[in-house]
Enzyme design. Sequence first.
Site, PDB file in Angstrom:
ATOM      1  N   HIS A   6       1.059  -1.240   0.030  1.00 24.94           N
ATOM      2  CA  HIS A   6       0.072   0.070  -0.052  1.00 24.94           C
ATOM      3  C   HIS A   6       0.858   1.298   0.013  1.00 24.94           C
ATOM      4  CE1 HIS A   6      -3.442   2.838   1.156  1.00 24.94           C
ATOM      5  NE2 HIS A   6      -2.558   3.239   1.742  1.00 24.94           N
ATOM      6  N   GLU A   7       1.927   1.165   1.059  1.00 24.66           N
ATOM      7  CA  GLU A   7       2.687   2.610   0.917  1.00 24.66           C
ATOM      8  C   GLU A   7       3.455   2.669  -0.291  1.00 24.66           C
ATOM      9  OE1 GLU A   7       2.155   4.615   3.175  1.00 24.66           O
ATOM     10  OE2 GLU A   7       0.932   3.395   4.583  1.00 24.66           O
TER      11      GLU A   7
ATOM     12  N   HIS B 163       1.640   4.209  -3.107  1.00 24.99           N
ATOM     13  CA  HIS B 163       1.559   5.829  -3.116  1.00 24.99           C
ATOM     14  C   HIS B 163       2.403   6.447  -4.029  1.00 24.99           C
ATOM     15  CE1 HIS B 163      -1.935   6.376  -0.457  1.00 24.99           C
ATOM     16  NE2 HIS B 163      -1.427   5.823   0.495  1.00 24.99           N
TER      17      HIS B 163
ATOM     18  N   GLU C 240      -6.295   6.531  -1.405  1.00 24.95           N
ATOM     19  CA  GLU C 240      -5.948   5.557  -0.451  1.00 24.95           C
ATOM     20  C   GLU C 240      -6.511   4.467  -1.134  1.00 24.95           C
ATOM     21  OE1 GLU C 240      -4.199   5.413   2.362  1.00 24.95           O
ATOM     22  OE2 GLU C 240      -3.787   7.429   1.966  1.00 24.95           O
TER      23      GLU C 240
END
Length: 272
Positions: free
Chosen positions: A134-135, A138, A195
Site C-alpha cells: 500500500h505504501e 502511493h 487511498e
Amino acid sequence: MKTYFLFFLMIFVVISCATNPFTGKKTMALVPNSQILPMAFEQYNQFLSENKVVTGTAEADMVKRVGQRISIAAKRWLDANNFPGYLKDYKWEYNLVEDETVNAWCMPGGKIVFYTGIMPIASSETGVAAIMGHEVAHALANHGQQRMSAGLLQQAGAAAGNFAFKDDKQRDIFNMAYGVGTTVGGILPFSRGHESEADKIGVYIMAIAGYDPYEASKLWERMKASKSGKKGPPEFLSTHPSNDSRIDNLSALAPKAKAEAEKFGVTQFRQN
C-alpha cells in the site's frame, strides 16, 4: 485580468500532466519529480538522523526483506506493462523506526519507514507485505506529486478569489466558503481516492511478490479492532476511507490480485 489568469492557469494544468501507469489516467504534475525526489531523499535522511532506527532485529530484517520483494514485484509489473525504466530514479530504502505510532509511509523515490507501533497489527510477514504494498503504491502512482499539485491549485484559486472580491466582507465570506468547499468537496475526496487506489495497486503487487492478497483485508480487520482503528471522523470528513469500506474493497480485490499474479507465474502465496 482575472479571466486571463484563469485561462493561463487552465493551460498550465493541462500541459503539466503525467500518466499513472496503473490506471492509464492523466494526473496533475505541476511539480516535476526532478524537483520532488531530491527533496524527498534529503528529508528522509534528516528524519533518520533524528529518530532511532532499529537494526539487526528479526522485525527490522523482515521489513527490509519484504520491501525488496515488493520493489522487485513492482518492477516486474511495470516492465510487463510497457513502463521499463519507470523506477530508474528510485533509491529504495527500508527502515524500521522505534516509535509507538501505528503508521508506515513511503516517500517519493522509494524511501520507506515502518514504525514499531504498527508491527503488532501487521502480525506477520504477509501483514507487513500488505502495508508495504500500500505504501509503495502511493509512491509508484505519484500521489505525493498530485497532492502537491492540488495544493498549488487550491492556493491559486484562493488568490484569484481574493483578487476578484474588493469588499472585505465579501472576501471573508469567499475565503470561508472556499476553504470548506474545496477541502470537503475536493481535497478530502481526492485523498480518499488515493487511498483506495493505493489499496488496489498494493494488493496486486503483494500478490505478485508471492504474498496472499486475502490477508490484506484481515490486516484491516485487525486495524479496525485496534485502539487506533476506533477513533476518527466520519468518512466524508476524513482523508481515508472507513475501515469497513477498505475491508470490503480489499476482499473483492483479492481474487483479481491472485489472477494477476498468476500471469507472472506466481501460484503459491505465503499466508503468514
